[in-house]
Design an enzyme around this catalytic site. Sequence first.
Site, PDB file in Angstrom:
ATOM      1  N   PRO A 168      31.590  44.657  13.520  1.00  0.00           N
ATOM      2  CA  PRO A 168      30.194  45.119  13.388  1.00  0.00           C
ATOM      3  C   PRO A 168      29.112  44.190  13.950  1.00  0.00           C
ATOM      4  O   PRO A 168      28.265  43.683  13.219  1.00  0.00           O
ATOM      5  CB  PRO A 168      30.050  45.285  11.872  1.00  0.00           C
ATOM      6  CG  PRO A 168      30.963  44.248  11.304  1.00  0.00           C
ATOM      7  CD  PRO A 168      32.140  44.202  12.229  1.00  0.00           C
ATOM      8  N   CYS A 169      29.072  44.054  15.259  1.00  0.00           N
ATOM      9  CA  CYS A 169      28.004  43.279  15.884  1.00  0.00           C
ATOM     10  C   CYS A 169      26.656  43.980  15.733  1.00  0.00           C
ATOM     11  O   CYS A 169      25.605  43.347  15.886  1.00  0.00           O
ATOM     12  CB  CYS A 169      28.322  42.998  17.344  1.00  0.00           C
ATOM     13  SG  CYS A 169      28.618  44.459  18.345  1.00  0.00           S
ATOM     14  N   HIS A 170      26.676  45.275  15.387  1.00  0.00           N
ATOM     15  CA  HIS A 170      25.409  46.002  15.180  1.00  0.00           C
ATOM     16  C   HIS A 170      24.661  45.472  13.960  1.00  0.00           C
ATOM     17  O   HIS A 170      23.474  45.735  13.811  1.00  0.00           O
ATOM     18  CB  HIS A 170      25.667  47.509  15.043  1.00  0.00           C
ATOM     19  CG  HIS A 170      26.546  47.879  13.899  1.00  0.00           C
ATOM     20  ND1 HIS A 170      27.929  47.890  13.991  1.00  0.00           N
ATOM     21  CD2 HIS A 170      26.261  48.251  12.625  1.00  0.00           C
ATOM     22  CE1 HIS A 170      28.450  48.253  12.833  1.00  0.00           C
ATOM     23  NE2 HIS A 170      27.452  48.479  11.975  1.00  0.00           N
TER      24      HIS A 170
END
Length: 198
Positions: A168-170
């Site tokens: 989850p780089c978001h």
Amino acid sequence: MNDLTDLLSTSADAVVLCDLHHRLIARAMAEELLDVAYTTVDTPVGELLLAATPAGLVRVAYASEGHDQVLDTLARKLSPRVLRAPARLDIVVRELDEYFTGQRRTFDVDLDLSLSHGFRQLVQRRLPEIEYGGTRSYGQVAELVGNPKAVRAVGTACATNPLPVVVPCHRVLRADGSLGGYIGGPEAKTTLLQLESA
């Protein structure tokens, strides 16, 4: 009459091709010749390409990245033995569906992180520690990986994450709370954050 004949032969050709493709997949898997299996799936953030090696999920790609280009890159970097074989990705597809319908908060699929190295891989390994519905700044992630001055390098690691959504780089934002960049674009990042905050 010729149009009907053409239509029927096209249908038969499609059935034959489909059967040949299934036989090719089965043979490649039986003989352990399938190095990279892929499929595509429709999601609220657009069509995603999913690719897996025997070690695990190796790539999630947005349509904006160019799926054909991504497959070419996988063929160059990992193996030219790339084949559309959705069955290998059934679990990933199911978990993504559960995620997008709010039934899943973490992913339990095996990951193949071989497309990243060094500091980038270190950052990407730690990103799943950011809890569902939460966010961290690039600076906070730099601290998390033990290098508080590496804020730009964290940004690069997020920008080159080969497994967006699943890794989850978001959930990583600028220090002022603004979105920052995202491989799927700002709309996709906003959609994912809104989904998790609901």
